[in-house]
Design a protein around this motif. Sequence first.
Motif, PDB file in Angstrom:
ATOM      1  N   GLY A 110       0.826  -1.208   0.000  1.00 31.32           N
ATOM      2  CA  GLY A 110       0.000   0.000   0.000  1.00 31.32           C
ATOM      3  C   GLY A 110       0.852   1.246   0.000  1.00 31.32           C
ATOM      4  O   GLY A 110       2.041   1.163  -0.313  1.00 31.32           O
ATOM      5  N   PRO A 111       0.306   2.393   0.304  1.00 32.51           N
ATOM      6  CA  PRO A 111      -1.085   2.592   0.715  1.00 32.51           C
ATOM      7  C   PRO A 111      -2.050   2.340  -0.445  1.00 32.51           C
ATOM      8  O   PRO A 111      -1.715   2.559  -1.606  1.00 32.51           O
ATOM      9  N   TRP A 112      -3.239   1.872  -0.108  1.00 32.24           N
ATOM     10  CA  TRP A 112      -4.265   1.532  -1.089  1.00 32.24           C
ATOM     11  C   TRP A 112      -5.229   2.696  -1.256  1.00 32.24           C
ATOM     12  O   TRP A 112      -5.655   3.298  -0.280  1.00 32.24           O
ATOM     13  N   ASP A 113      -5.556   3.003  -2.499  1.00 35.37           N
ATOM     14  CA  ASP A 113      -6.513   4.067  -2.805  1.00 35.37           C
ATOM     15  C   ASP A 113      -7.766   3.471  -3.411  1.00 35.37           C
ATOM     16  O   ASP A 113      -7.695   2.623  -4.311  1.00 35.37           O
ATOM     17  N   LEU A 114      -8.913   3.921  -2.937  1.00 35.10           N
ATOM     18  CA  LEU A 114     -10.195   3.503  -3.496  1.00 35.10           C
ATOM     19  C   LEU A 114     -10.374   4.183  -4.848  1.00 35.10           C
ATOM     20  O   LEU A 114     -10.325   5.412  -4.935  1.00 35.10           O
ATOM     21  N   VAL A 115     -10.556   3.391  -5.911  1.00 37.06           N
ATOM     22  CA  VAL A 115     -10.735   3.978  -7.243  1.00 37.06           C
ATOM     23  C   VAL A 115     -12.113   3.696  -7.826  1.00 37.06           C
ATOM     24  O   VAL A 115     -12.493   4.280  -8.829  1.00 37.06           O
ATOM     25  N   HIS A 116     -12.858   2.777  -7.192  1.00 35.20           N
ATOM     26  CA  HIS A 116     -14.206   2.483  -7.695  1.00 35.20           C
ATOM     27  C   HIS A 116     -15.039   1.897  -6.568  1.00 35.20           C
ATOM     28  O   HIS A 116     -14.563   1.078  -5.792  1.00 35.20           O
ATOM     29  N   ILE A 117     -16.288   2.334  -6.500  1.00 35.22           N
ATOM     30  CA  ILE A 117     -17.249   1.743  -5.568  1.00 35.22           C
ATOM     31  C   ILE A 117     -18.576   1.615  -6.301  1.00 35.22           C
ATOM     32  O   ILE A 117     -18.964   2.523  -7.054  1.00 35.22           O
TER      33      ILE A 117
ATOM     34  N   ALA B 215      -5.836   8.391 -14.761  1.00 30.62           N
ATOM     35  CA  ALA B 215      -6.228   9.732 -14.330  1.00 30.62           C
ATOM     36  C   ALA B 215      -5.514  10.784 -15.162  1.00 30.62           C
ATOM     37  O   ALA B 215      -6.070  11.852 -15.409  1.00 30.62           O
ATOM     38  N   THR B 216      -4.294  10.490 -15.629  1.00 31.30           N
ATOM     39  CA  THR B 216      -3.588  11.454 -16.475  1.00 31.30           C
ATOM     40  C   THR B 216      -4.315  11.641 -17.795  1.00 31.30           C
ATOM     41  O   THR B 216      -4.256  12.711 -18.392  1.00 31.30           O
TER      42      THR B 216
ATOM     43  N   ASN C 288      -1.350   9.906 -10.756  1.00 30.64           N
ATOM     44  CA  ASN C 288      -1.269   8.736 -11.605  1.00 30.64           C
ATOM     45  C   ASN C 288      -2.095   7.599 -11.010  1.00 30.64           C
ATOM     46  O   ASN C 288      -1.619   6.515 -10.758  1.00 30.64           O
ATOM     47  N   HIS C 289      -3.348   7.878 -10.744  1.00 27.52           N
ATOM     48  CA  HIS C 289      -4.260   6.858 -10.242  1.00 27.52           C
ATOM     49  C   HIS C 289      -5.194   6.448 -11.367  1.00 27.52           C
ATOM     50  O   HIS C 289      -5.289   7.119 -12.385  1.00 27.52           O
ATOM     51  N   LEU C 290      -5.869   5.347 -11.176  1.00 32.10           N
ATOM     52  CA  LEU C 290      -6.791   4.836 -12.173  1.00 32.10           C
ATOM     53  C   LEU C 290      -8.211   5.167 -11.789  1.00 32.10           C
ATOM     54  O   LEU C 290      -8.552   5.227 -10.620  1.00 32.10           O
ATOM     55  N   LYS C 291      -9.037   5.325 -12.774  1.00 36.06           N
ATOM     56  CA  LYS C 291     -10.462   5.503 -12.557  1.00 36.06           C
ATOM     57  C   LYS C 291     -11.175   4.446 -13.373  1.00 36.06           C
ATOM     58  O   LYS C 291     -10.792   4.155 -14.504  1.00 36.06           O
ATOM     59  N   VAL C 292     -12.202   3.859 -12.823  1.00 34.83           N
ATOM     60  CA  VAL C 292     -13.000   2.869 -13.532  1.00 34.83           C
ATOM     61  C   VAL C 292     -14.304   3.548 -13.891  1.00 34.83           C
ATOM     62  O   VAL C 292     -15.056   3.949 -13.005  1.00 34.83           O
ATOM     63  N   PRO C 293     -14.572   3.703 -15.198  1.00 36.31           N
ATOM     64  CA  PRO C 293     -15.806   4.404 -15.580  1.00 36.31           C
ATOM     65  C   PRO C 293     -17.048   3.616 -15.237  1.00 36.31           C
ATOM     66  O   PRO C 293     -17.012   2.441 -15.075  1.00 36.31           O
TER      67      PRO C 293
END
Length: 132
Positions: free
Chosen positions: A59-66, A119-120, A127-132
Amino acid sequence: MVGQDHTFYSPQLKRYFLPNYSVMDWDSGAPVSWHGYTRREKRPPTSQLTLYEAAGPEGPWDLVHIEQPWNLGGHGAYCPDFPARWVSADGLYLKMVASACCGQPEYSFHQTDVRFTLATQLGQEVNHLKVP
């Protein structure tokens, strides 16, 4: 209730991913025990899907989708995972597999197409990811 977690490493994106599920109460959205819930209620509980990412396994772990409720075929889903064989060469397209319970048939297998967007690519500096 926390599911059977599996981490997945994407060498293309140089990120670790942790898909997770929890059982939720329909009314409050709060996590509940699967076994305690099914004894009290006439309808099965729903699920919540969360996806975390990190640069390292510690980690640290980041929440990228819920996603809540997270239902497949109208029933609470569980045990999300990303099989390494079902990942595109660039690491941005994957298949997520999961199970769902309790309808007809009683237990069922599901696969869902997933596309990660950096994210970029969205014009953000991180530099994190997003899930559409």
